[in-house]
Design a protein around this motif. Structure first.
Motif, PDB file in Angstrom:
ATOM      1  N   SER A   1     -16.123  -1.034  13.674  1.00 41.98           N
ATOM      2  CA  SER A   1     -17.357  -1.227  12.902  1.00 41.98           C
ATOM      3  C   SER A   1     -17.074  -1.792  11.513  1.00 41.98           C
ATOM      4  O   SER A   1     -17.957  -1.843  10.663  1.00 41.98           O
ATOM      5  CB  SER A   1     -18.113   0.103  12.779  1.00 41.98           C
ATOM      6  N   LEU A   2     -15.819  -2.204  11.297  1.00 37.95           N
ATOM      7  CA  LEU A   2     -15.371  -2.868  10.067  1.00 37.95           C
ATOM      8  C   LEU A   2     -15.408  -1.974   8.832  1.00 37.95           C
ATOM      9  O   LEU A   2     -15.546  -2.439   7.700  1.00 37.95           O
ATOM     10  CB  LEU A   2     -16.151  -4.163   9.819  1.00 37.95           C
ATOM     11  N   GLU A   3     -15.286  -0.670   9.066  1.00 43.56           N
ATOM     12  CA  GLU A   3     -15.023   0.262   7.973  1.00 43.56           C
ATOM     13  C   GLU A   3     -13.516   0.317   7.754  1.00 43.56           C
ATOM     14  O   GLU A   3     -12.729  -0.029   8.642  1.00 43.56           O
ATOM     15  CB  GLU A   3     -15.557   1.662   8.309  1.00 43.56           C
ATOM     16  N   VAL A   4     -13.093   0.768   6.585  1.00 46.95           N
ATOM     17  CA  VAL A   4     -11.657   0.910   6.350  1.00 46.95           C
ATOM     18  C   VAL A   4     -11.082   1.947   7.305  1.00 46.95           C
ATOM     19  O   VAL A   4     -11.609   3.053   7.441  1.00 46.95           O
ATOM     20  CB  VAL A   4     -11.368   1.316   4.893  1.00 46.95           C
ATOM     21  N   ASP A   5     -10.017   1.582   7.992  1.00 43.51           N
ATOM     22  CA  ASP A   5      -9.359   2.445   8.976  1.00 43.51           C
ATOM     23  C   ASP A   5      -8.205   3.178   8.289  1.00 43.51           C
ATOM     24  O   ASP A   5      -7.083   2.676   8.220  1.00 43.51           O
ATOM     25  CB  ASP A   5      -8.851   1.584  10.137  1.00 43.51           C
ATOM     26  N   PHE A   6      -8.490   4.361   7.777  1.00 41.32           N
ATOM     27  CA  PHE A   6      -7.480   5.090   7.026  1.00 41.32           C
ATOM     28  C   PHE A   6      -6.368   5.633   7.915  1.00 41.32           C
ATOM     29  O   PHE A   6      -5.226   5.761   7.468  1.00 41.32           O
ATOM     30  CB  PHE A   6      -8.131   6.201   6.213  1.00 41.32           C
TER      31      PHE A   6
ATOM     32  N   GLU B   1     -15.803   0.028  -4.493  1.00 37.53           N
ATOM     33  CA  GLU B   1     -15.611   1.407  -4.036  1.00 37.53           C
ATOM     34  C   GLU B   1     -14.517   1.482  -2.969  1.00 37.53           C
ATOM     35  O   GLU B   1     -13.689   2.404  -2.973  1.00 37.53           O
ATOM     36  CB  GLU B   1     -16.921   1.965  -3.478  1.00 37.53           C
ATOM     37  N   GLU B   2     -14.515   0.514  -2.048  1.00 33.95           N
ATOM     38  CA  GLU B   2     -13.486   0.497  -1.002  1.00 33.95           C
ATOM     39  C   GLU B   2     -12.096   0.271  -1.600  1.00 33.95           C
ATOM     40  O   GLU B   2     -11.121   0.918  -1.192  1.00 33.95           O
ATOM     41  CB  GLU B   2     -13.799  -0.589   0.023  1.00 33.95           C
ATOM     42  N   LYS B   3     -12.009  -0.635  -2.563  1.00 36.66           N
ATOM     43  CA  LYS B   3     -10.720  -0.907  -3.187  1.00 36.66           C
ATOM     44  C   LYS B   3     -10.151   0.351  -3.822  1.00 36.66           C
ATOM     45  O   LYS B   3      -8.964   0.675  -3.655  1.00 36.66           O
ATOM     46  CB  LYS B   3     -10.865  -2.009  -4.244  1.00 36.66           C
ATOM     47  N   LYS B   4     -10.986   1.067  -4.534  1.00 36.25           N
ATOM     48  CA  LYS B   4     -10.530   2.281  -5.206  1.00 36.25           C
ATOM     49  C   LYS B   4     -10.191   3.374  -4.189  1.00 36.25           C
ATOM     50  O   LYS B   4      -9.229   4.136  -4.378  1.00 36.25           O
ATOM     51  CB  LYS B   4     -11.582   2.748  -6.202  1.00 36.25           C
ATOM     52  N   ALA B   5     -10.959   3.442  -3.098  1.00 35.50           N
ATOM     53  CA  ALA B   5     -10.678   4.438  -2.062  1.00 35.50           C
ATOM     54  C   ALA B   5      -9.346   4.158  -1.388  1.00 35.50           C
ATOM     55  O   ALA B   5      -8.566   5.084  -1.106  1.00 35.50           O
ATOM     56  CB  ALA B   5     -11.804   4.448  -1.031  1.00 35.50           C
ATOM     57  N   VAL B   6      -9.056   2.881  -1.132  1.00 30.25           N
ATOM     58  CA  VAL B   6      -7.775   2.498  -0.532  1.00 30.25           C
ATOM     59  C   VAL B   6      -6.628   2.851  -1.477  1.00 30.25           C
ATOM     60  O   VAL B   6      -5.607   3.421  -1.071  1.00 30.25           O
ATOM     61  CB  VAL B   6      -7.764   0.999  -0.175  1.00 30.25           C
TER      62      VAL B   6
ATOM     63  N   LYS C   1      -1.999   6.404  -2.819  1.00 30.52           N
ATOM     64  CA  LYS C   1      -1.350   7.328  -3.755  1.00 30.52           C
ATOM     65  C   LYS C   1      -1.078   8.677  -3.094  1.00 30.52           C
ATOM     66  O   LYS C   1       0.001   9.265  -3.259  1.00 30.52           O
ATOM     67  CB  LYS C   1      -2.233   7.548  -4.986  1.00 30.52           C
ATOM     68  N   LYS C   2      -2.054   9.174  -2.353  1.00 31.93           N
ATOM     69  CA  LYS C   2      -1.946  10.503  -1.763  1.00 31.93           C
ATOM     70  C   LYS C   2      -1.094  10.520  -0.498  1.00 31.93           C
ATOM     71  O   LYS C   2      -0.641  11.599  -0.070  1.00 31.93           O
ATOM     72  CB  LYS C   2      -3.342  11.041  -1.444  1.00 31.93           C
ATOM     73  N   ASN C   3      -0.874   9.373   0.121  1.00 32.26           N
ATOM     74  CA  ASN C   3      -0.119   9.314   1.373  1.00 32.26           C
ATOM     75  C   ASN C   3       1.168   8.517   1.222  1.00 32.26           C
ATOM     76  O   ASN C   3       1.710   8.011   2.200  1.00 32.26           O
ATOM     77  CB  ASN C   3      -0.992   8.715   2.472  1.00 32.26           C
ATOM     78  N   ASN C   4       1.668   8.468   0.014  1.00 33.40           N
ATOM     79  CA  ASN C   4       2.891   7.746  -0.304  1.00 33.40           C
ATOM     80  C   ASN C   4       4.070   8.708  -0.203  1.00 33.40           C
ATOM     81  O   ASN C   4       4.677   9.092  -1.212  1.00 33.40           O
ATOM     82  CB  ASN C   4       2.767   7.145  -1.713  1.00 33.40           C
ATOM     83  N   SER C   5       4.393   9.090   1.018  1.00 31.84           N
ATOM     84  CA  SER C   5       5.403  10.134   1.229  1.00 31.84           C
ATOM     85  C   SER C   5       6.785   9.730   0.734  1.00 31.84           C
ATOM     86  O   SER C   5       7.605  10.586   0.395  1.00 31.84           O
ATOM     87  CB  SER C   5       5.469  10.520   2.711  1.00 31.84           C
TER      88      SER C   5
ATOM     89  N   SER D   1     -12.247   0.226 -15.303  1.00 32.50           N
ATOM     90  CA  SER D   1     -12.833   1.216 -14.399  1.00 32.50           C
ATOM     91  C   SER D   1     -11.854   1.723 -13.342  1.00 32.50           C
ATOM     92  O   SER D   1     -12.235   2.459 -12.439  1.00 32.50           O
ATOM     93  CB  SER D   1     -14.064   0.624 -13.706  1.00 32.50           C
ATOM     94  N   THR D   2     -10.595   1.318 -13.452  1.00 26.41           N
ATOM     95  CA  THR D   2      -9.584   1.694 -12.465  1.00 26.41           C
ATOM     96  C   THR D   2      -8.682   2.795 -13.012  1.00 26.41           C
ATOM     97  O   THR D   2      -8.285   2.768 -14.179  1.00 26.41           O
ATOM     98  CB  THR D   2      -8.723   0.472 -12.091  1.00 26.41           C
ATOM     99  N   ASP D   3      -8.373   3.764 -12.162  1.00 26.98           N
ATOM    100  CA  ASP D   3      -7.422   4.825 -12.507  1.00 26.98           C
ATOM    101  C   ASP D   3      -6.013   4.330 -12.178  1.00 26.98           C
ATOM    102  O   ASP D   3      -5.660   4.210 -11.013  1.00 26.98           O
ATOM    103  CB  ASP D   3      -7.748   6.091 -11.715  1.00 26.98           C
ATOM    104  N   PHE D   4      -5.226   4.064 -13.201  1.00 26.48           N
ATOM    105  CA  PHE D   4      -3.888   3.530 -12.998  1.00 26.48           C
ATOM    106  C   PHE D   4      -2.808   4.611 -12.916  1.00 26.48           C
ATOM    107  O   PHE D   4      -1.619   4.292 -12.964  1.00 26.48           O
ATOM    108  CB  PHE D   4      -3.546   2.530 -14.101  1.00 26.48           C
ATOM    109  N   THR D   5      -3.219   5.850 -12.761  1.00 28.24           N
ATOM    110  CA  THR D   5      -2.236   6.916 -12.541  1.00 28.24           C
ATOM    111  C   THR D   5      -1.387   6.581 -11.318  1.00 28.24           C
ATOM    112  O   THR D   5      -1.917   6.228 -10.261  1.00 28.24           O
ATOM    113  CB  THR D   5      -2.941   8.267 -12.314  1.00 28.24           C
TER     114      THR D   5
END
Length: 291
Positions: free
Chosen positions: A18-23, A55-60, A65-69, A92-96
Motif C-alpha cells: 500500500s506504499l507505506e514505509v515498510d519498517f 513526517e515520513e523522513k523523520k520517522a525513518v 537511530k533506534k534499530n542501529n544495533s 525542525s530536525t532532531d540531529f541527535t
C-alpha cells in the motif's frame, strides 16, 4: 571525521504493497548492510526522499537511530533548490546521533557558482552538524566545479564532498588542493577504486544495499594500497551496475533486494517497478556474483 571513511550505504526506503514505509523491511536491510558498511546514509535520492513526506523522513530517521544495533554513524540527507526551505527543514530536525548532513547541490534552477557557494555557506552556518556536499550534475543540471568545492572546503562546518560528476580530472584537482582533513568520497560505485587511488576516503554506494561485503573487501584492499585486488572485488559488480539505473534509481536495487528476500520492490510514482525484461536481466546477473 574518520568515522566516515570507507563505505556509506545510500539506504533505500522499503515500502509495503500500500506504499507505506515498510519498517520490518527496513530493519532487515539495516541488519544486512551492517555486515560490511561503515555508516548509513538516510533519505538521499536512493531513499526516494523526493516522494516522502517530512513526517515520513523523520520517522525513518528515528527508526534507524533506534534499530542501529551496530552503532554505525548516520548521515542524513536534506537538500533542495530553495535555500530557505532547506534551512527550515534543518531547524525542525532532531540531529541527535546524526554525524553529518548530506546536501545535494541546488537542482533545476541552474544557479551560478557564486549562488551555489552562498547556498552551501548559508546551510553550513545554520546546521548543527558538519555538512557534506553532494555533486551530481546528471540530476541537478549544474556542476560544483573543483574551484567551488575547494572554496567551500574552507568553511569550518563543511567537511567533505560526495563526488558523482564522473569527471576524474575534476576529482584529482580537488584531491590535490583540498585540506588534508577534507573528505573526498566517490558518488559512483564503479569509480570507487579509481577514487581511492587519488586520495578519496570512501564511497556512498547504492549497490552496498545488496553487496555490503564486496565493498568492505574493496575498502580493505584499497586502504592497504592493493588496488589490483580492490579492482577485482569491484569487477564482480561491473555488469550489474548499469541495470540498477536503467529504469530509474532505486528501481533496480529494490528489485535486487526483493530477490534476496530483504524487502519488496515497491516504489512510488513517478517511478514504477522493474519491467519483466529488467527483472530477468538482474536475476541472471545476480546469480553469478560471488560475495
Amino acid at each position: 571525521m574518520k568515522k566516515l571513511y570507507g563505505t556509506g550505504v545510500a539506504l533505500i526506503t522499503p515500502f509495503t504493497e500500500s506504499l507505506e514505509v515498510d519498517f520490518k523491511g527496513l530493519k532487515k536491510l539495516l541488519q544486512h548492510t551492517a555486515k560490511g558498511v561503515d555508516y548509513y546514509v538516510v533519505m538521499g535520492t536512493t531513499g526516494e526522499a523526493a516522494t516522502c513526506s517530512e513526517e515520513e523522513k523523520k520517522a525513518v530517521l528515528e527508526f534507524i537511530k533506534k534499530n542501529n544495533s551496530s552503532k554505525l554513524p548516520i548521515v542524513y540527507g536534506i537538500g533542495g533548490n530553495n535555500t530557505h526551505h532547506v534551512i527550515e527543514s534543518i531547524r525542525s530536525t532532531d540531529f541527535t546521533d546524526v554525524s553529518a548532513l548530506l546536501s545535494v547541490s541546488p537542482y533545476y534552477s541552474k544557479p551560478s557558482q557564486e549562488g551555489i557557494i552562498k547556498h552551501f555557506q548559508t546551510i553550513a552556518d545554520q546546521c548543527p552538524v558538519p555538512v557534506m556536499l553532494y555533486n551530481i550534475p546528471g540530476r541537478t543540471a549544474s556542476n560544483l566545479t573543483a574551484d567551488t568545492t575547494l572554496r567551500l572546503s574552507e568553511h569550518k562546518n563543511i567537511i567533505g564532498t560526495k563526488e558523482a560528476s564522473g569527471n576524474l580530472e575534476q576529482c584529482m584537482k580537488i584531491a590535490k588542493y583540498m585540506p588534508k582533513d577534507f573528505l573526498l568520497l566517490s558518488g559512483d560505485d564503479m569509480q570507487t577504486v579509481a577514487m581511492y587511488s587519488i586520495g578519496a576516503k570512501g564511497v556512498i554506494s547504492v549497490l552496498a544495499n545488496a553487496f555490503p561485503q564486496i565493498f568492505k573487501k574493496t575498502k580493505e584492499y584499497a586502504f592497504a594500497g592493493a588496488f589490483d585486488k580492490a579492482s577485482q572485488q569491484l569487477f564482480k559488480l561491473l555488469e550489474i551496475n548499469g541495470p540498477m539505473y536503467e529504469e530509474g534509481n532505486p528501481v533496480g536495487v529494490k528489485y535486487l533486494l526483493e530477490t534476496m528476500g530483504i524487502c519488496n520492490a515497491n516504489v512510488r510514482l513517478p517511478l514504477v517497478e522493474a519491467s519483466e525484461d529488467l527483472q530477468r536481466k538482474i536475476q541472471g546477473l545476480a546469480s553469478g556474483i560471488k560475495k
